[in-house]
Design an enzyme around this catalytic site. Structure first.
Site, PDB file in Angstrom:
ATOM      1  N   CYS A 358       0.811  -1.294   0.064  1.00  0.00           N
ATOM      2  CA  CYS A 358      -0.039   0.000   0.012  1.00  0.00           C
ATOM      3  C   CYS A 358       0.920   1.024  -0.141  1.00  0.00           C
ATOM      4  O   CYS A 358       0.845   2.109   1.154  1.00  0.00           O
ATOM      5  CB  CYS A 358      -1.005  -0.122   1.095  1.00  0.00           C
ATOM      6  N   GLU A 359       1.338   1.454  -1.127  1.00  0.00           N
ATOM      7  CA  GLU A 359       2.547   2.549  -1.270  1.00  0.00           C
ATOM      8  C   GLU A 359       2.422   2.992  -2.749  1.00  0.00           C
ATOM      9  O   GLU A 359       2.618   2.090  -3.896  1.00  0.00           O
ATOM     10  CB  GLU A 359       3.757   2.325  -0.857  1.00  0.00           C
TER      11      GLU A 359
END
Length: 430
Positions: A358-359
């Site tokens: 989640c980046e």
């Protein structure tokens, strides 16, 4: 963007990774077989490629007095270390943990040099007890602590001062280490004073001069620029009555990631010795600390396409590997070759290859032309150095397995982590 599918390129590194009838192999083993049996993400190394890389140094040395200490921070798997120990390598370590790894595979302490800017007293103690060849000391404060630790053990620590020659190696700022604004080493103008201090300390024996100017270097000139400054320093030390036994030029030789022309070990060693002979200093033992050039192109990382996502601005191939598995692309904006494990006919599209973390920085390759479908396995090239050693458990992701291919056989050299492994050692409050 769409295009007719060209033949995927052959691997950029060693020929130990090659296509056979459209399938990508490591030596005699199809990479698809490894992905099917062991899952992905998966690091795959070639034993033959390690030996070939070592041979490039051994053959370049010939009969000259050169010690090659593998810069093991590039890849510290025990099987990799054992291979280099068998081949006769020394080791460049930067922590007490790395010392433990080397000793556990039977590495020769007399061929270990201990580098690093922040050595702690317990690490110094362990290295002194093991009787390592040399400490590469990076500050005056470290020199005093090392003397105190050695004296407490009734020993003398053999040292080189890591001198910062203020030479630009032309590398990424994060892997350039020889400039005066870098945290590493002692400024060359201050080195004579610190050597005089070292000569007076009770727990210290002066052994050499050391420098390391950076990584992924593809030109010989930065080494020669640094060498000129080091030889001037050695001449000055000799005039002051301080004799030097060895010269450590560090590591940093680059590899081919895309279209680079790597610097051959023979080119470096021959030109270094030409300067040593011209200055009548060829009696010095030469130490080199290569890491990436020994392992970088001896490994690939396999990853499986989970989803294809076609957005307005770009297309995404979402794979099961992520920045926690291989951080070099997002950390250094590094380019790694990308090959299909099984060649596929048909048109290509331009994809960004991204992971599930989640980046927005979680990407492995950008703007690559691929003919790819869900379930296909891709091989990320040049992953043998600074791949698994920099992996993390971000997003509570288990780290990949590692496998070594040897001819037509393969050996799992690190088991895949489980989520249970990640939770072990943690506890909640009562």
């Amino acid at each position: 963007m769409t295009a007719t599918q060209p033949l995927p390129p052959q691997p950029a590194g060693h020929p130990h990774f090659h296509y056979r009838d459209g399938a990508l192999y490591a030596e005699g083993v199809p990479l698809q077989t490894l992905a099917d049996r062991l899952g992905t993400p998966l690091y795959v190394y070639s034993r033959g490629a390690l030996a070939a890389a070592w041979s490039s140094y051994r053959d370049a040395i010939g009969g000259r007095d050169v010690l090659v200490c593998y810069g093991m921070k590039a890849n510290s798997n025990l099987a990799v270390l054992k291979e280099f120990a068998r081949l006769g390598a020394g080791f460049d370590i930067v922590s007490g943990g790395e010392l433990h790894r080397v000793l556990s595979v039977g590495g020769d302490p007399a061929k270990i040099v201990f580098s690093g800017v922040g050595k702690q007293a317990w690490e110094m103690r362990k290295a002194l007890e093991a009787d390592v060849k040399c400490f590469n000391v990076e500050s005056e404060a470290e020199l005093h602590l090392l003397s105190d630790v050695a004296t407490s053990l009734g020993k003398k620590a053999r040292v080189s001062l890591r001198v910062n020659p203020d030479v630009d190696a032309g590398a990424h700022p994060y892997i350039s280490t020889g400039l005066k604004e870098n945290k590493f080493g002692i400024a060359i103008v201050d080195a004579p004073k610190v050597y005089r201090i070292a000569a007076a300390l009770p727990g210290i024996t002066i052994a050499g001069v050391d420098c390391h100017i950076g990584s992924q270097i593809t030109e010989v000139s930065p080494y020669l620029d640094a060498l000129d400054k080091l030889l001037d320093l050695i001449d000055g030390l000799r005039a002051a009555g301080i004799e030097i036994e060895h010269l450590d030029l560090g590591g940093g030789l680059g590899i081919r990631y895309t279209d680079e022309t790597p610097l051959a070990p023979a080119t470096l060693i021959d030109q270094v010795y030409a300067k040593l002979q011209a200055r009548k200093l060829d009696h010095l033992k030469l130490i080199l600390e290569p890491g990436r050039s020994l392992v970088g192109n001896a490994g690939v990382m396999l990853t499986t396409v989970q989803f294809l996502k076609h957005a307005e601005a770009r297309n995404f191939a979402i794979v099961d590997a992520a920045m926690n598995d291989l951080i070099r692309p997002t950390l250094y904006d590094a380019w790694h070759g990308l090959l299909p494990v099984q060649r596929r006919d048909g048109p290509t599209l331009e994809y960004d290859v991204v992971g599930p973390v989640c980046e927005s920085g979680d990407w492995l390759a950008k703007q690559r032309m691929l003919a790819v479908e869900r379930g296909d396995v891709l091989a990320i090239e040049s992953a043998g150095a600074y791949g698994m050693v920099m992996a993390s458990n971000y997003n509570t992701r288990a780290r990949a397995a590692e496998v070594m291919v040897d001819g037509e056989q393969f050996h799992v050299i690190r088991q895949r982590e489980t989520v249970e492994d990640l939770l072990r050692g943690e506890s909640t409050l009562p």
